[in-house]
Design an enzyme around this catalytic site. Structure first.
Site, PDB file in Angstrom:
ATOM      1  N   GLN C 125     104.667 -19.140 -59.784  1.00  0.00           N
ATOM      2  CA  GLN C 125     103.423 -19.062 -60.239  1.00  0.00           C
ATOM      3  C   GLN C 125     102.114 -20.294 -60.718  1.00  0.00           C
ATOM      4  O   GLN C 125     103.052 -21.329 -60.992  1.00  0.00           O
ATOM      5  CB  GLN C 125     103.676 -18.805 -62.047  1.00  0.00           C
ATOM      6  CG  GLN C 125     102.535 -18.515 -63.215  1.00  0.00           C
ATOM      7  CD  GLN C 125     103.237 -17.881 -64.368  1.00  0.00           C
ATOM      8  OE1 GLN C 125     103.611 -19.431 -64.614  1.00  0.00           O
ATOM      9  NE2 GLN C 125     103.215 -17.821 -64.570  1.00  0.00           N
ATOM     10  N   GLY C 126     101.168 -20.247 -60.024  1.00  0.00           N
ATOM     11  CA  GLY C 126     100.520 -21.364 -60.010  1.00  0.00           C
ATOM     12  C   GLY C 126      98.938 -21.169 -61.551  1.00  0.00           C
ATOM     13  O   GLY C 126      98.252 -21.060 -61.283  1.00  0.00           O
ATOM     14  N   TYR C 127      99.688 -21.477 -62.023  1.00  0.00           N
ATOM     15  CA  TYR C 127      98.478 -21.579 -63.655  1.00  0.00           C
ATOM     16  C   TYR C 127      98.294 -22.929 -64.483  1.00  0.00           C
ATOM     17  O   TYR C 127      97.449 -23.229 -63.952  1.00  0.00           O
ATOM     18  CB  TYR C 127      99.230 -20.616 -64.845  1.00  0.00           C
ATOM     19  CG  TYR C 127      99.677 -19.276 -64.753  1.00  0.00           C
ATOM     20  CD1 TYR C 127      99.161 -18.601 -63.468  1.00  0.00           C
ATOM     21  CD2 TYR C 127      99.959 -18.396 -65.606  1.00  0.00           C
ATOM     22  CE1 TYR C 127      98.766 -17.377 -63.003  1.00  0.00           C
ATOM     23  CE2 TYR C 127      99.954 -16.756 -64.955  1.00  0.00           C
ATOM     24  CZ  TYR C 127      99.325 -16.598 -64.435  1.00  0.00           C
ATOM     25  OH  TYR C 127      99.580 -15.554 -64.000  1.00  0.00           O
ATOM     26  N   SER C 128      99.838 -23.488 -64.733  1.00  0.00           N
ATOM     27  CA  SER C 128      99.424 -25.203 -65.839  1.00  0.00           C
ATOM     28  C   SER C 128      99.117 -25.940 -65.047  1.00  0.00           C
ATOM     29  O   SER C 128      99.056 -25.677 -63.125  1.00  0.00           O
ATOM     30  CB  SER C 128     100.356 -24.900 -65.958  1.00  0.00           C
ATOM     31  OG  SER C 128     101.244 -24.354 -67.227  1.00  0.00           O
ATOM     32  N   GLU C 243     105.770  -9.585 -68.932  1.00  0.00           N
ATOM     33  CA  GLU C 243     106.535 -10.836 -68.615  1.00  0.00           C
ATOM     34  C   GLU C 243     107.720 -10.487 -70.193  1.00  0.00           C
ATOM     35  O   GLU C 243     108.746 -10.669 -70.524  1.00  0.00           O
ATOM     36  CB  GLU C 243     105.757 -11.779 -69.548  1.00  0.00           C
ATOM     37  CG  GLU C 243     106.927 -12.679 -68.672  1.00  0.00           C
ATOM     38  CD  GLU C 243     106.170 -14.681 -68.917  1.00  0.00           C
ATOM     39  OE1 GLU C 243     106.505 -15.756 -68.602  1.00  0.00           O
ATOM     40  OE2 GLU C 243     105.228 -14.901 -70.355  1.00  0.00           O
TER      41      GLU C 243
END
Lengths: 402, 357, 402, 357
Positions: C125-128, C243
């Site tokens: 997951q590439g969020y932060s 989630e």
């Protein structure tokens, strides 16, 4: 680091002890006076000796001695041991008198200081209002100049001792056009004035330690103002500064800690002495850490002051630390008091009953600590510590509303 | 598997909630709170007419024949409203007779208690925190009981007192018994008045079944239910106050310190309702787990209630500490729920012991 | 309230048990396959039987069964007892797949779902980003359309499993002119693309559970976007919704509680069994109150869901409750672990030493709980609870920056 | 009465602070932290050259002849800087010899230790949290010592090890002793390395005076001083980070939740400095109060340090949990200070016992 007093101070202590031995308690006919009269009489002698009203010039009834925190401390200790009436601890002496000394006109000082420090003139503080609690500067009580009189209308709350006070020092809005802080003046109101109505504010404990004061077209002389019109906010801030106490709150915390410990020694919890319960032991020891730290921090601030240095950040923490300790002690008291928590903390006028058992004082004191926890006060303290102590940015809402 | 209420149970709660809103709004509540004896005949009669007097009394004796869970659900709603009166002690008395009385005793007493003709209560605790049946010292000899019972709900008004005695037994004493002295206790919670009961060779009848522990467990569940209801009410009072009280030109709810505290408060109480549900259900259906579940529910919920009462006072500021504010009413109910039948630390230790830790 | 399962469900449970007895563990030659191969094989059979991928349509490789939280729970319980590989718990299965089902185009669903739920395609997951933590929407990674390709430049952090992932679902800023939330798109990046550089982010424990991902002119097909340009924020919010888990966090809290209790039973503190220490006993019982409340709240949410009702406020509290319990358990673990707190929580490559003693896992787990406490996450949760749950006013700074 | 430092003491702190800033800035600190043995010869030599090796060694033996308070003041500054190396164990060894050694032993060892020619350490604790001298089991017989000592600071490097033995005595063992086995422990705090020392009939010399309790008390004071220094440093790190880290368009210090947490953090630590001052002063001058004051200071300050380390990680968010962030260095020193010589709960119970509660 030297926790003993030097010979100069030990000598001073002996002088104080000798004075107390000679003059307190009063003897002969004087011993037949009322307690209040005895206190006033003795206090005059203590002032003459330089053991009270030390910071007050002689011309205003004080003893005008050089500031010496250690001597002040010795006097406090020895008067305490002898249960002798020292400096009067009224709100007038601790808050109004320093303000008068800093901002008052000569006639005001002459008229108000001496009777206040002798305990003959009693004051109350008119700051808070129903809509102005932590946001004190939003107060709405209005004073308008009409000829040579202020005409005051408003409603003050949390006014300790208004029911017995001779005068109230009071913040009023006098410049409605000015900004929030700029429109406030600091006025002195004779509580016997027409239109002053005092009612007791009953607390959830059942007792009433506070008052409400309704001001209904109350007229006072125009000269009863400290500082200039619109400068009341700053005048009152200096009062709050005087209110600070480097060591008093820590000593009070320690006294409460000790009395709770003493109480615990006589209490049984679930069939064994409370102090044998390991959980209770841990909690006492933990709290002792905080109480002792607080006390030593006070000693250090005292030492810095004696050396002419600023106590800095440490002094800003005293109040929140006291509140935190009060929290811990109240919670512990709650667990020690056992089934007495089922009983009323105060006499009950409806049922005309007194609390049962000699230890009922604990629930009393458990509640009185509760007072300290109320209010946004702790959060205001945190803001002050964060902003002035740590240099963090100011609260936007607070800033905006100023 | 269904961890929820039946339609009947939800209806029961709604009905009682409606009754409380109508019959015991704040002014009425305050009137009884301030009053001489914390009792209002109209209010109590109304409750009895709804059938609350005999909720757990078998139908054959004129009751509703419901279970502890149903009773606890009602207590939650009464806790929400801080409804004053003798419901707690009365309910435990009906439960004690239902569980432990002889057929003859049930026949004689239960219909009167269910109909409200007679008021019941329980005299369990003694001095020195002797809440545990094993610690009781009142003595029974030749049909007479002698002893001191410390905190008896509405002892002055009760027609029938179920008294806990040494060895963990229960006996019934009537209002008319000779040797019975009842003195009011100046209690903290003016919505649940207490009395001190002194028994001096007072004639009594023993209940044949040994149900003192069960009655104590039921009491713990009811206090937990009351605490849940009261704590939930406090949180909504704090939320409402924070939305309306303004300082520095904005509602104090806008300040993150206040906002986060309110979030912490709801997080403390809202998930905990299942503790009393489960404890009541265990009492009704899973006897092996009942004692421990009751102790855990009472310890946890009554502690939450007290903490939230402190928090609510703090959110209210000075006004929260006044007699005039309604917060005090729940604050004092929290003190009652936390202390009555034993403090949280005591029950947490029982939780540990009952799991053989 | 009925804590037993009805006969229909008991029958279902027997079916599941019978299936597991027949199919897990694998027998004969199949037992010689690698663990991962065995898991994939078994999982296919479980899907065919309707015991996994129940919410996924058959055409995307699922078993397409009607939602039934109780059946899901029975499957979870029985698979758990048998240690059988059930629904894959990857971030791809739990976050990407529901997002694809809601927002994906048909070809995307066909291509990505089946291999993801079989565990053959691994996602991260590439969020932060370094500058975008709790304020996620301030992310700066840029994607520009160049012909039929996105060209991506940026830096992602806290990317669990980036070192083993095949693909990353990623939030990028594609409309620099749009407002904060409106300028974001949801893109799928093949991790084998040129310009993707992954490095491990070492934690203070010494181990590395997270990665950093540097994206340096990475090119991906223009069609690798879920939802429309500039809609990525809302697309990702639906991911976060998926989630959420009504019961998982409570069961995890209970498992940790139980394992800590089990550990405590074998530990000596100051010369006696730790569980005989009254302070430790109180703390365990206190925490059990929170753990049990959390679990029952989960059961209640499950029941409401099974009845087709909304769990409401309760569901918003799960995460903060878990965090709070984690805090309490970590502190208790700390006090139980005794002198092992002096030892490293992980193997130490520099000194090439392993933690001593069979109970070293506790310090490991004491630290891993530490992760949960990091970050402004709990404060964000409090904001959500206060604003959406209690209807309190929104945070001004957060509002302003949106 | 003067609860403050002398000019000399303030100068001493400033001098050491200047040395640390110059000789052990973050890159240097990290290099040693990451390194093989947590020891840097240049740094240690520099400290020794400043006279830190023999602060409490009498002047007649080449030391500075100062007291525990002076030593603790230095430790506070070293704690602030998380200065790595053997100072803690070495100082306790010099103190043990100074207080308990024979004139001949002092003559032989103290000048070398003060000059840094030899490195000393102490082997106090044993397995199962046996930190109390009364609990030690190492046995001395005919000038030989046998036993296992669990956590010995820089045991691998020390030339002289002061070993605590059964009955609360102390013996000196040298690096060359036969029967001495030293294995590195994979310690959590890489700035203060530990070793496990196994003694198998290792030749030793007993110190004639019974000073084990005094040495333990001194150790408690030094850990408290280190905790105060470290905790103060953490608070300033948290404050600085909160001022610079921006989220939602403003420094996170602007958020009241963060701001109030920082205020609480400084309120937790700043007033507590007097606890270690007083404990050190009592050690030096008020023997009756020394033991209890040391236990209270260590329990309180090491617990504060740990709590503030957690808080600092939380203020930093994810970055605070990385190896890359310096926060971890102090976090791990907090674990050391809290655990070494016994956890807070243990010392709080001692505080209770020593007051006859």
């Amino acid at each position: 680091m030297d926790l003993s007093y030097s010979e100069e101070y030990e000598e001073f202590r002996r002088e104080v002890q000798a004075f107390l031995k000679g003059y307190w308690p009063l003897q002969g006919d004087e011993a037949k006076l009322s307690h209040r009269e005895q206190a006033t009489l003795f206090r005059e002698r203590a002032i003459a000796q330089g053991y009270a009203a030390r910071a007050i010039p002689k011309r205003y009834g004080g003893s005008e001695r050089e500031a010496d925190v250690l001597k002040a401390r010795i006097i406090g200790e020895e008067f305490g041991k002898a249960h002798a009436p020292g400096d009067i601890r009224s709100i007038g002496a601790s808050m109004l008198v320093p303000t008068l000394l800093e901002h008052g006109q000569e006639w005001q000082k002459e008229r108000f200081i001496a009777p206040t420090i002798r305990g003959e003139m009693v004051w109350c503080q008119g700051y808070s209002e129903p809509g102005a609690g932590s946001d004190l500067a939003s107060l709405q009580t209005k004073a308008e100049l009409d000829g040579d009189e202020w005409v005051i209308n408003g409603h003050k709350v949390w006014t300790t001792g208004a029911n017995i006070a001779d005068y109230m020092f009071c913040l009023c809005r006098t410049e409605p056009e000015a900004d929030k802080h700029g429109g406030i003046s600091y006025l002195l109101i004779d509580m016997k004035s027409e239109g002053v109505q005092v009612s007791l504010l009953r607390q959830m404990t059942g007792t009433a330690d506070f008052c409400e004061v309704f001001l209904n077209s109350v007229r006072i002389p125009a000269e009863n103002i400290i500082g200039k019109r619109g400068e009341g906010w700053n005048v009152s801030r200096s009062t709050l500064k005087h209110e600070r106490n480097m060591i008093g709150s820590a000593e009070a915390s320690r006294a409460t800690f000790r009395s709770l410990l003493k109480f615990a020694k006589g209490v049984q919890l679930n069939g064994r002495p409370a102090l044998e319960d390991p959980v209770i032991r841990q909690r006492f020891a933990q709290i002792e850490g905080y109480v002792t730290a607080h006390l030593y921090s006070g000693y250090r601030q005292l030492t810095l002051a004696a050396r002419g240095q600023e106590p800095g950040l440490a002094a800003m923490l005293n109040k929140l630390t006291s509140t935190n300790i009060g929290h811990m002690l109240a919670k512990l008291a709650f667990d020690l008091v056992g089934d007495q928590a089922l009983e009323s903390p105060s006499g009950d006028e409806v049922m005309n009953l007194k609390p049962r058992g000699g230890q009922a004082w604990v629930s009393q004191y458990m509640w009185s600590l509760g007072i300290a926890i109320a209010g946004g006060t702790a959060n205001i303290q945190r803001n002050v510590i964060a902003e002035r102590g740590l240099g963090l940015p100011r609260d936007r809402a607070v800033q905006r509303s100023n | 598997m269904d961890f929820g209420l039946s339609d009947e149970q939800e209806l029961l709660q709604e009905t009682v909630r409606g009754f409380v809103a109508k019959e015991c709004p704040s002014p009425k509540l305050r009137e009884i709170f301030e009053g001489q004896d914390g009792y209002d005949a109209t209010l109590w009669d109304g409750m009895v007419k709804m059938g609350l007097g005999g909720l757990v009394v078998p139908e054959s004796y004129g009751g509703a024949g419901l279970e502890l869970l149903d009773l606890a659900l009602v207590v939650e709603v009464l806790g929400e409203g801080a409804v004053p009166g003798p419901f707690f002690g009365h309910s435990l008395a009906t439960l004690a007779l239902t569980l432990g009385g002889s057929p003859e005793q049930k026949e004689r007493w239960l219909p009167q208690l269910a109909s409200g003709e007679a008021l019941g209560t329980v005299a369990l605790g003694e001095d020195n925190q002797a809440w545990d049946p094993a610690a009781w010292t009142a003595k029974v000899s030749e049909g007479q009981v002698t002893g001191e019972k410390a905190y008896v709900p509405y002892g002055e008004r009760a027609d029938l007192i179920i008294v806990g005695v040494g060895g963990g037994g229960l006996v019934a004493v009537t209002r008319e018994s000779s040797g019975l002295k009842v003195e009011p206790v100046n209690g903290v919670d003016r919505t649940r008045r207490l009395a001190r009961v002194t028994l001096q060779s007072a004639p009594c009848e023993s209940l044949p079944e040994a149900v003192a522990d069960r009655v104590r467990d039921a009491g713990l569940v009811l206090l937990a239910a009351d605490a849940f209801g009261g704590a939930s009410k406090l949180v909504s009072m704090a939320v409402e106050y924070a939305k309306t009280r303004e300082q520095f030109g904005q509602p104090i709810a806008q300040f993150q310190a206040v906002k986060h505290r309110l979030a912490d408060m709801i997080t403390e109480i809202e998930p905990a309702r299942g503790l009393y549900w489960y404890a009541a259900h265990a009492f009704d259906r899973i006897p092996d787990e009942a004692e421990r579940a009751a102790a855990l529910a009472k310890a946890h919920l009554s502690d939450c209630f007290m903490q939230l009462a402190r928090d609510t006072v703090e959110v209210h500021g000075g006004i929260g500490f006044t007699w005039e504010s309604d917060v005090q009413i729940w604050f004092k109910r929290a003190m009652f729920d936390r202390t009555f039948l034993g403090a949280p630390a005591y029950h947490l230790e029982r939780v540990a012991q009952l799991a053989d830790w």
